[in-house]
Scaffold this motif. Sequence first.
Motif, PDB file in Angstrom:
ATOM      1  N   LEU A 206       0.825  -1.208   0.000  1.00  0.00           N
ATOM      2  CA  LEU A 206       0.000   0.000   0.000  1.00  0.00           C
ATOM      3  C   LEU A 206       0.862   1.261   0.000  1.00  0.00           C
ATOM      4  CD1 LEU A 206      -2.821  -1.094   2.447  1.00  0.00           C
ATOM      5  CD2 LEU A 206      -3.152  -0.326   0.085  1.00  0.00           C
ATOM      6  N   LYS A 207       1.938   1.240   0.753  1.00  0.00           N
ATOM      7  CA  LYS A 207       2.847   2.390   0.782  1.00  0.00           C
ATOM      8  C   LYS A 207       3.382   2.694  -0.612  1.00  0.00           C
ATOM      9  CE  LYS A 207       7.288   3.818   2.779  1.00  0.00           C
ATOM     10  NZ  LYS A 207       8.384   3.434   3.720  1.00  0.00           N
ATOM     11  N   ARG A 208       3.795   1.654  -1.322  1.00  0.00           N
ATOM     12  CA  ARG A 208       4.323   1.835  -2.672  1.00  0.00           C
ATOM     13  C   ARG A 208       3.257   2.419  -3.603  1.00  0.00           C
ATOM     14  NH1 ARG A 208       3.216  -0.924  -6.735  1.00  0.00           N
ATOM     15  NH2 ARG A 208       2.425  -2.688  -5.498  1.00  0.00           N
ATOM     16  N   ILE A 209       2.030   1.912  -3.492  1.00  0.00           N
ATOM     17  CA  ILE A 209       0.947   2.389  -4.360  1.00  0.00           C
ATOM     18  C   ILE A 209       0.623   3.853  -4.068  1.00  0.00           C
ATOM     19  CG2 ILE A 209      -1.521   2.145  -4.848  1.00  0.00           C
ATOM     20  CD1 ILE A 209      -1.110  -0.917  -4.390  1.00  0.00           C
ATOM     21  N   HIS A 210       0.487   4.207  -2.798  1.00  0.00           N
ATOM     22  CA  HIS A 210       0.156   5.597  -2.445  1.00  0.00           C
ATOM     23  C   HIS A 210       1.291   6.552  -2.824  1.00  0.00           C
ATOM     24  CE1 HIS A 210      -3.432   4.195  -0.655  1.00  0.00           C
ATOM     25  NE2 HIS A 210      -2.931   3.785   0.489  1.00  0.00           N
ATOM     26  N   GLU A 211       2.521   6.099  -2.663  1.00  0.00           N
ATOM     27  CA  GLU A 211       3.668   6.915  -3.057  1.00  0.00           C
ATOM     28  C   GLU A 211       3.650   7.134  -4.573  1.00  0.00           C
ATOM     29  OE1 GLU A 211       7.231   9.047  -2.760  1.00  0.00           O
ATOM     30  OE2 GLU A 211       6.217   8.140  -1.042  1.00  0.00           O
ATOM     31  N   GLU A 212       3.363   6.065  -5.309  1.00  0.00           N
ATOM     32  CA  GLU A 212       3.295   6.148  -6.769  1.00  0.00           C
ATOM     33  C   GLU A 212       2.228   7.146  -7.213  1.00  0.00           C
ATOM     34  OE1 GLU A 212       1.414   2.940  -9.560  1.00  0.00           O
ATOM     35  OE2 GLU A 212       3.500   2.371  -9.245  1.00  0.00           O
ATOM     36  N   GLN A 213       1.121   7.188  -6.489  1.00  0.00           N
ATOM     37  CA  GLN A 213       0.019   8.090  -6.820  1.00  0.00           C
ATOM     38  C   GLN A 213       0.161   9.463  -6.163  1.00  0.00           C
ATOM     39  OE1 GLN A 213      -3.452   5.807  -5.666  1.00  0.00           O
ATOM     40  NE2 GLN A 213      -3.398   4.561  -7.512  1.00  0.00           N
TER      41      GLN A 213
END
Length: 281
Positions: free
Chosen positions: A200-207
């Motif tokens: 989730l951290k990676r996804i939110h950072e990506e967005q």
Amino acid sequence: MDTSDLFEFKQDQEFSKLLHHDNYIDLTTAALEIARDDQPDLVFDSVHTWIRQRASELSSRVALAEDDRSLIQAVVECLAKEHGLMGNNICYHRAEGSYLNHVIENKQGLPISLSLIYMAVGKELGIEIQGVAAPMQFILRYETQAGPLFIDPYLKGAVYNEEECLIRLAELTDLSKKELSRLLKPATHREIIIRMLMNLKRIHEEQQDYQKAWNVQRRLFALSPLSNAHKKDLAAYSFKIKQLSLSIELLESCLKSCPESEWNSIKLMLQKAHSELAQWN
């Protein structure tokens, strides 16, 4: 927010157990507690009901299974074939692929969220299906007298023996089968939740959704409060969402415990936070 408040998760009973180093939690509920950060009105009962319904559908089939592989194939037939649960690459870029309610509704998710559903249905049936935090792809493990069977929910519930599983994972990584065999042990509940949070951290950072990234990072820091890396990342997200006093407090704490090689970068972050705070005051 004061740093002492960072470790308060009063609404999240299962996640809070991990903070007190409980070895076993209700993983389904803990995953839903994480999803509630993004969906404040999330109702857990619908997910638990869906899981119980699938277990009810499977109970007679499991009882009549001739052997261990037939038993696992029955679970796969129900969840992957009849109810359509499978992986989709787009889930690696959308938080919904980690949230069990959306996975059930959309019939697709990340390997770890799909695996949690298999594990939950198995638990309802009295079948111990364990998670394996394999490199590149989370999978499942079921012990049999003939050796473990491995399930890949992402690939529509593909079932492998150990040799087949090693061949499959070797195709996804640069690791040898000998190296991979050491990584096929069951994951702890803590390891599973941390892996879900890291996704989730990676996804939110990506967005570039830094408030949601902050929510996730807060949980990661609470699970590993002595980790300078997690503390520093929480400070960085705090700066991005304008929690400047918190960012400064975390960075000053980092300076006291981090290696000297990181001092310059932390001092630069501190300088920026103080400068930004001065503009607000």
